[in-house]
Scaffold this motif. Sequence first.
Motif, mmCIF file in Angstrom:
data_model
loop_
_atom_site.group_PDB
_atom_site.id
_atom_site.type_symbol
_atom_site.label_atom_id
_atom_site.label_comp_id
_atom_site.label_asym_id
_atom_site.label_seq_id
_atom_site.Cartn_x
_atom_site.Cartn_y
_atom_site.Cartn_z
ATOM 1 N N ARG A 65 0.822 -1.209 0.000
ATOM 2 C CA ARG A 65 0.000 0.000 0.000
ATOM 3 C C ARG A 65 0.853 1.255 0.000
ATOM 4 N N SER A 66 0.220 2.363 -0.352
ATOM 5 C CA SER A 66 0.870 3.668 -0.316
ATOM 6 C C SER A 66 -0.177 4.720 0.006
ATOM 7 N N PHE A 67 0.270 5.937 0.236
ATOM 8 C CA PHE A 67 -0.677 7.011 0.528
ATOM 9 C C PHE A 67 -1.533 7.331 -0.692
ATOM 10 N N THR A 68 -0.946 7.259 -1.862
ATOM 11 C CA THR A 68 -1.646 7.680 -3.074
ATOM 12 C C THR A 68 -2.358 6.539 -3.780
ATOM 13 N N LYS A 69 -1.813 5.322 -3.703
ATOM 14 C CA LYS A 69 -2.386 4.205 -4.453
ATOM 15 C C LYS A 69 -3.163 3.238 -3.583
ATOM 16 N N GLY A 70 -3.103 3.400 -2.274
ATOM 17 C CA GLY A 70 -3.828 2.494 -1.412
ATOM 18 C C GLY A 70 -3.256 1.094 -1.429
ATOM 19 N N SER A 71 -4.041 0.133 -0.987
ATOM 20 C CA SER A 71 -3.594 -1.261 -0.916
ATOM 21 C C SER A 71 -4.011 -2.006 -2.173
ATOM 22 N N GLU A 72 -3.114 -2.860 -2.658
ATOM 23 C CA GLU A 72 -3.428 -3.722 -3.789
ATOM 24 C C GLU A 72 -2.921 -5.133 -3.497
ATOM 25 N N LEU A 73 -3.437 -6.079 -4.266
ATOM 26 C CA LEU A 73 -3.159 -7.490 -4.033
ATOM 27 C C LEU A 73 -2.052 -7.974 -4.965
ATOM 28 N N TRP A 74 -1.030 -8.637 -4.372
ATOM 29 C CA TRP A 74 0.130 -9.129 -5.106
ATOM 30 C C TRP A 74 0.331 -10.616 -4.820
ATOM 31 N N LYS A 75 1.175 -11.249 -5.649
ATOM 32 C CA LYS A 75 1.565 -12.632 -5.401
ATOM 33 C C LYS A 75 3.019 -12.816 -5.814
ATOM 34 N N THR A 76 3.669 -13.831 -5.246
ATOM 35 C CA THR A 76 5.046 -14.140 -5.608
ATOM 36 C C THR A 76 5.291 -15.630 -5.474
ATOM 37 N N ASN A 77 6.161 -16.156 -6.353
ATOM 38 C CA ASN A 77 6.643 -17.527 -6.230
ATOM 39 C C ASN A 77 8.093 -17.561 -5.760
ATOM 40 N N GLY A 78 8.602 -16.387 -5.372
ATOM 41 C CA GLY A 78 9.977 -16.288 -4.886
ATOM 42 C C GLY A 78 10.971 -15.863 -5.941
ATOM 43 N N THR A 79 10.467 -15.528 -7.139
ATOM 44 C CA THR A 79 11.343 -15.052 -8.207
ATOM 45 C C THR A 79 10.926 -13.645 -8.624
ATOM 46 N N ILE A 80 11.858 -12.962 -9.337
ATOM 47 C CA ILE A 80 11.542 -11.617 -9.812
ATOM 48 C C ILE A 80 10.382 -11.664 -10.800
ATOM 49 N N GLU A 81 10.441 -12.608 -11.740
ATOM 50 C CA GLU A 81 9.397 -12.692 -12.760
ATOM 51 C C GLU A 81 8.053 -13.102 -12.168
ATOM 52 N N GLY A 82 8.094 -13.866 -11.101
ATOM 53 C CA GLY A 82 6.865 -14.378 -10.508
ATOM 54 C C GLY A 82 6.271 -13.480 -9.439
ATOM 55 N N THR A 83 6.809 -12.287 -9.263
ATOM 56 C CA THR A 83 6.264 -11.325 -8.298
ATOM 57 C C THR A 83 5.443 -10.299 -9.068
ATOM 58 N N GLN A 84 4.137 -10.414 -8.985
ATOM 59 C CA GLN A 84 3.255 -9.618 -9.830
ATOM 60 C C GLN A 84 2.041 -9.137 -9.053
ATOM 61 N N LYS A 85 1.534 -7.981 -9.477
ATOM 62 C CA LYS A 85 0.258 -7.507 -8.944
ATOM 63 C C LYS A 85 -0.862 -8.273 -9.620
ATOM 64 N N ILE A 86 -1.818 -8.746 -8.853
ATOM 65 C CA ILE A 86 -2.897 -9.556 -9.411
ATOM 66 C C ILE A 86 -3.929 -8.689 -10.121
ATOM 67 N N LYS A 87 -4.306 -7.611 -9.454
ATOM 68 C CA LYS A 87 -5.371 -6.792 -10.029
ATOM 69 C C LYS A 87 -5.384 -5.426 -9.350
ATOM 70 N N THR A 88 -5.628 -4.373 -10.130
ATOM 71 C CA THR A 88 -5.839 -3.045 -9.558
ATOM 72 C C THR A 88 -7.304 -2.945 -9.181
ATOM 73 N N ILE A 89 -7.571 -3.116 -7.921
ATOM 74 C CA ILE A 89 -8.958 -3.165 -7.458
ATOM 75 C C ILE A 89 -9.583 -1.785 -7.444
ATOM 76 N N ASN A 90 -8.800 -0.794 -7.057
ATOM 77 C CA ASN A 90 -9.318 0.570 -6.998
ATOM 78 C C ASN A 90 -8.468 1.467 -7.890
ATOM 79 N N PRO A 91 -8.899 1.713 -9.112
ATOM 80 C CA PRO A 91 -8.115 2.558 -10.019
ATOM 81 C C PRO A 91 -8.302 4.049 -9.779
ATOM 82 N N VAL A 92 -9.175 4.400 -8.843
ATOM 83 C CA VAL A 92 -9.543 5.810 -8.668
ATOM 84 C C VAL A 92 -8.715 6.475 -7.588
ATOM 85 N N SER A 93 -8.789 5.955 -6.382
ATOM 86 C CA SER A 93 -8.124 6.616 -5.258
ATOM 87 C C SER A 93 -7.663 5.570 -4.268
#
Length: 574
Positions: free
Chosen positions: A416-444
């Motif tokens: 999370r951040s002040f401007t983007k809020g909290s978002e959901l991520w996943k990782t398999n322990g690698t750089i390529e496998g660390t990804q955001k799943i979905k931008t749930i709140n694109p507004v604020s």
Amino acid sequence: MNSKILTFLIFIIINQIFTNKSQAQEGINLVSDFFPGSNSGQPIQFVKVNNHLLFSVLDSDTLAAYYSINADKSITKLFNYLPPNGHGTGISVLNYKQQNLEGKLLFLLEDYRNPKTQLWITDGTKNGTFFLKDVSQFSQFGITNFFMLNSKLYFLIDGEETALWETDGTTPGTKRVFSFCTYNGGIDPCYSQYSFNAYNMPNNKAIFFVGTPGEDMEPWISDGTPLGTLPITILPGILPFNKGMALQGGEVLNGKLIFGADINNAVGYEPYLCDGTVTGTTLLKNINQTTGNGYHNKHSRPSEFFQFNGKVFFNGNDGIKGEEIWVTDGTSAGTTILIETQPGKTERGDIKRYYPFNSKVIFQANSKAFNLPSKNSIYITDGTPAGSSLLKTMDYEFDCFIPKIEYNNLLYFTARSFTKGSELWKTNGTIEGTQKIKTINPVSENEISLDISPFPLIANQFYFMAKDGTKNQLWKSQGTTESTNIVALSNLLSNPSFDYKIESMIEFNGDLYFNAQFNEKGFELWRYSPTVSGIKNNNLAKINIFPNPSNGQFYIETGEKQFTTISIYNLLGN
């Protein structure tokens, strides 16, 4: 005459009879309207005990009650308390994850205006819920430092008296073991100044830290008896905690406690070893040997200790590279910087949230170099410098790694951040496998419930609370963008724009229980039953055909109990 051996290319078409799984009705139900009307029952503190789901209910700070949901979904009121002086009642569960009294749970009943504080115990049944001890005169500042010794639970009580207590789950067996301080009505209250975890040591003993008015914080060791509860009198010069640098709790490694302390003024605040004896309390390593009065001088200030796979990780400052992550095997030579999360002396370093994953450890590093923006990153390590690397640099200002659930060999977390809020991520322990799943709140700003951890998992889906830009919603996911969707609860809302919010949720016997407010009802307890449907298996079962080559007779083996049609063709299609 020689018989011919024919080899067939056999195509087998099996029309199997598939069996559907039993379908559970998907939907949401009000478990109970504990206080009808707009009043809220405020069900909180969900705990599983002996196949019971326990929770407390409080009506407008007046009536406190404790309930149990049983395996058959029935509800039992374990007890309730109406204070004689009106408002001011609460129920507090006491560190239930650290308790091990044959499946029993300790909790406090507090009457704030009486004042009255009672210690209770429950096994999840009405007959197994009873009062243990009135600790009103002792517990104004809390009950902490739980540890088990010889099948008994020990804890510290702070208040009019700071004391070590024990319980075996019975009223006669709940008693004071040792008194550290008794309040005499002076200016300084009698309490331990700061609460640290207790650490189990070899030979059925435990180390914990206690500081009393006018005295220094110091480690104590106990075998659970009055005579066996003693201070570990170590080197002189220790500073009181309220001066900023006394003791930091640690981890036990190879039978010794590694902790941070400012024991010797000449050395400063450094990591120490303690085996529970005076002679066995020694300096692990003088990490920061720089001189001067600056923040980066003299003191390494070890903190955030974490034990994993025969090593202990901690934050430390050598005065040159700033605050970084260190690792130790319990020896001075084996105490080294693990990895520089930000080269150069940092203004501050904040390394935390260690999480074991696939034989490694993932952690968060928030560092700020002088006159530079904060750098927030996720690292992974196997405990060696060569096996430590940056996993992901996040564009979040803080809390870039909050583990939520491990599922299908993936770790799901929120950032999370002040401007983007909290978002959901996943990782398999690698750089390529660390990804955001979905931008749930694109507004604020978005709020994925940070107090719900881990996310409950039911029927291969996990659940969480999030705001989608319009209002709070219950979400479910299987870990992909497509499967991350809102759970439709609009049928409960007479006003679709009503912004309900879930504060706590838990899985129990395949259902999701949570507290929320819908429409005219107050904050009550709800049960959501996910749909379990579909074909059991839409793939053909494994087929074995033998012998092959065949002399004209062969066998077909399948794992299915029955099938309807088998068609056999040769190479010519006949």
